[in-house]
Design a protein around this motif. Structure first.
Motif, PDB file in Angstrom:
ATOM      1  N   GLY A   1       0.781  -1.241   0.000  1.00 30.01           N
ATOM      2  CA  GLY A   1       0.000   0.000   0.000  1.00 30.01           C
ATOM      3  C   GLY A   1       0.804   1.278   0.000  1.00 30.01           C
ATOM      4  N   ASN A   2       0.522   2.142   0.972  1.00 33.61           N
ATOM      5  CA  ASN A   2       1.168   3.451   1.073  1.00 33.61           C
ATOM      6  C   ASN A   2       2.459   3.408   1.892  1.00 33.61           C
TER       7      ASN A   2
ATOM      8  N   THR B   1       7.920   2.258   6.000  1.00 33.73           N
ATOM      9  CA  THR B   1       7.320   3.354   6.768  1.00 33.73           C
ATOM     10  C   THR B   1       6.065   3.857   6.044  1.00 33.73           C
ATOM     11  N   ASN B   2       5.137   4.368   6.802  1.00 34.28           N
ATOM     12  CA  ASN B   2       3.879   4.869   6.249  1.00 34.28           C
ATOM     13  C   ASN B   2       4.101   6.256   5.658  1.00 34.28           C
ATOM     14  N   CYS B   3       3.925   6.363   4.345  1.00 34.82           N
ATOM     15  CA  CYS B   3       4.188   7.638   3.664  1.00 34.82           C
ATOM     16  C   CYS B   3       3.175   8.715   4.001  1.00 34.82           C
ATOM     17  N   THR B   4       1.996   8.326   4.453  1.00 33.67           N
ATOM     18  CA  THR B   4       0.955   9.315   4.725  1.00 33.67           C
ATOM     19  C   THR B   4       1.039   9.897   6.136  1.00 33.67           C
ATOM     20  N   THR B   5       1.640   9.174   7.060  1.00 33.96           N
ATOM     21  CA  THR B   5       1.678   9.642   8.452  1.00 33.96           C
ATOM     22  C   THR B   5       3.091   9.841   8.990  1.00 33.96           C
ATOM     23  N   TYR B   6       4.078   9.280   8.329  1.00 31.33           N
ATOM     24  CA  TYR B   6       5.445   9.351   8.851  1.00 31.33           C
ATOM     25  C   TYR B   6       6.121  10.618   8.322  1.00 31.33           C
ATOM     26  N   VAL B   7       5.924  11.722   9.025  1.00 29.66           N
ATOM     27  CA  VAL B   7       6.451  13.020   8.597  1.00 29.66           C
ATOM     28  C   VAL B   7       7.981  13.028   8.612  1.00 29.66           C
ATOM     29  N   LEU B   8       8.583  12.234   9.506  1.00 26.79           N
ATOM     30  CA  LEU B   8      10.031  12.202   9.618  1.00 26.79           C
ATOM     31  C   LEU B   8      10.688  11.743   8.316  1.00 26.79           C
TER      32      LEU B   8
END
Length: 373
Positions: free
Chosen positions: A128-129, A140-147
């Motif tokens: 997925g994302n 890592t989650n591209c939509t929530t992992y701002v780091l």
């Protein structure tokens, strides 16, 4: 009065008895002396044709990599993966935490179960994302992992700063040689020698980082001391891939996650030219801001060429590494029927039409930026 007697005789009853002989199933061995089949017990296995004459013993399980549940069931241990049911090649996963093993909560998985959000060969692909950052094997989650995006900006900025320092030192070195040619001052020569030492020290440091990142990417059996050095350096020094972590930005442009590798490959080949063009435009604007004419600047063309050489020098190891990695393949199946996939991208099968196009066709342009004496 005569009495007649009626006699009836029933026809004989025909009984049909069907007898079926079951053939040996996969996971059995054939006992020729008794003409019977025997299932391999737990701790052993058999993947051969059970009707094969001479197959009298089950194979012993390699308990360091797998659990054998008997018959033909081989379950990889956590941290390992298996290509198919006919393969005895149990391979260690790049990210051990992504591979849960082939026997989880009483359920058998022939390949081995992948932890969420991993999937694919060696559980090395993100669902997925989710995407990987540079050289990291973690999804890592591209939509929530701002780091992720902060790290990308930091590493890319660090890369540009290193290039700017290299360009400034290169141009400064040229100016020093010009002053030295027009002067006999002893003090000036000493200053130039000290500056030369500083420049060479920076070059050695850059080369060290480049060599460490290239050499570590190949799975050789290094001595323990060298392996420890690689582990320490990988935690301290960012790799060249970390400055090009674009997977999260490219998810919307690809249908298959494996295509991300080829997009990164093209970006690596084009990156030196893109950076050179950006720096050239900035240098032109800098020259114009000083109210100088580009035509009147005697060193303009020379400085542009220095830009190209230094950017090529900085980017060459990354290009060489990418061009060599695409040929680095490993067999995920059996030795009798090998199936090769890329080490860096295990979802891409080697020597297919697509792989040959990228490995032999496109990458020829990748050697163009390499500076030559």
């Amino acid at each position: 009065m005569k009495q007649d007697r009626l006699t009836y005789s029933a026809p004989p009853t025909l009984h049909v008895l069907n007898i079926y002989f079951q053939e040996c199933e996969p996971g059995d061995i054939f006992k020729a002396e008794s003409n019977t089949c025997e299932t391999c017990p737990q701790g052993t296995y058999s993947l051969e044709d059970p009707k094969k004459v001479g197959l009298l013993t089950c194979s012993k399980c390699d308990e360091s990599k797998a659990i054998c549940l008997g018959a033909n069931k081989i379950a990889p241990l956590p941290g390992f993966w298996r290509y198919n049911t006919s393969s005895t090649n149990i391979i260690e996963c790049p990210n051990k935490d992504a591979c849960l093993g082939g026997y989880v909560n009483g359920t058998y998985y022939e390949h081995g179960k992948c932890a969420y959000p991993y999937e694919g060969n060696l559980c090395s692909q993100c669902q997925g994302n989710f995407a990987k950052f540079g050289s990291s094997e973690e999804c890592t989650n591209c939509t929530t992992y701002v780091l992720y995006y902060i790290k990308f900006v930091v590493f890319f900025a660090l890369k540009c700063i290193i290039m700017l320092v290299g360009i400034a030192l290169g141009i400064d070195k040229l100016k020093r040689y010009e002053r030295l040619a027009n002067s006999d001052s002893k003090r000036l020569k000493e200053q130039i020698q000290f500056s030369e030492f500083r420049t060479n020290l920076i070059k050695i440091s850059v080369i060290f980082v480049q060599i460490m990142t290239i050499v570590k990417s190949y799975q050789f059996k290094w001595p323990e001391l060298v392996s420890d050095l690689f582990d320490i350096s990988s935690k301290i020094l960012p790799t060249m891939k970390d400055g090009l972590a674009i997977d999260c930005f490219m998810l919307a442009l690809v249908k298959e996650k494996s295509d991300l590798y080829f997009i990164r490959f093209v970006v690596i080949l084009l990156e030196p030219f893109s950076i050179w063009i950006c720096f050239t435009v900035c240098y032109c604007l800098h020259t114009i801001a000083k109210k100088k004419s580009i035509k009147e600047n005697a060193n303009f063309k020379q400085n542009i060429w220095i830009l190209f050489l230094i950017i090529g020098y900085m980017e060459q190891p990354q290009i060489v590494q990418a061009c060599l990695e695409i040929f680095d393949c490993q067999n995920l199946s059996t030795n009798e029927s090998p199936v090769y996939f890329m080490v860096q991208e295990p979802q891409v099968q080697c020597w297919t039409t697509s792989h040959l196009f990228w490995s032999l066709g496109v990458q020829v342009t990748g050697w163009a930026p390499a500076p030559r004496r």
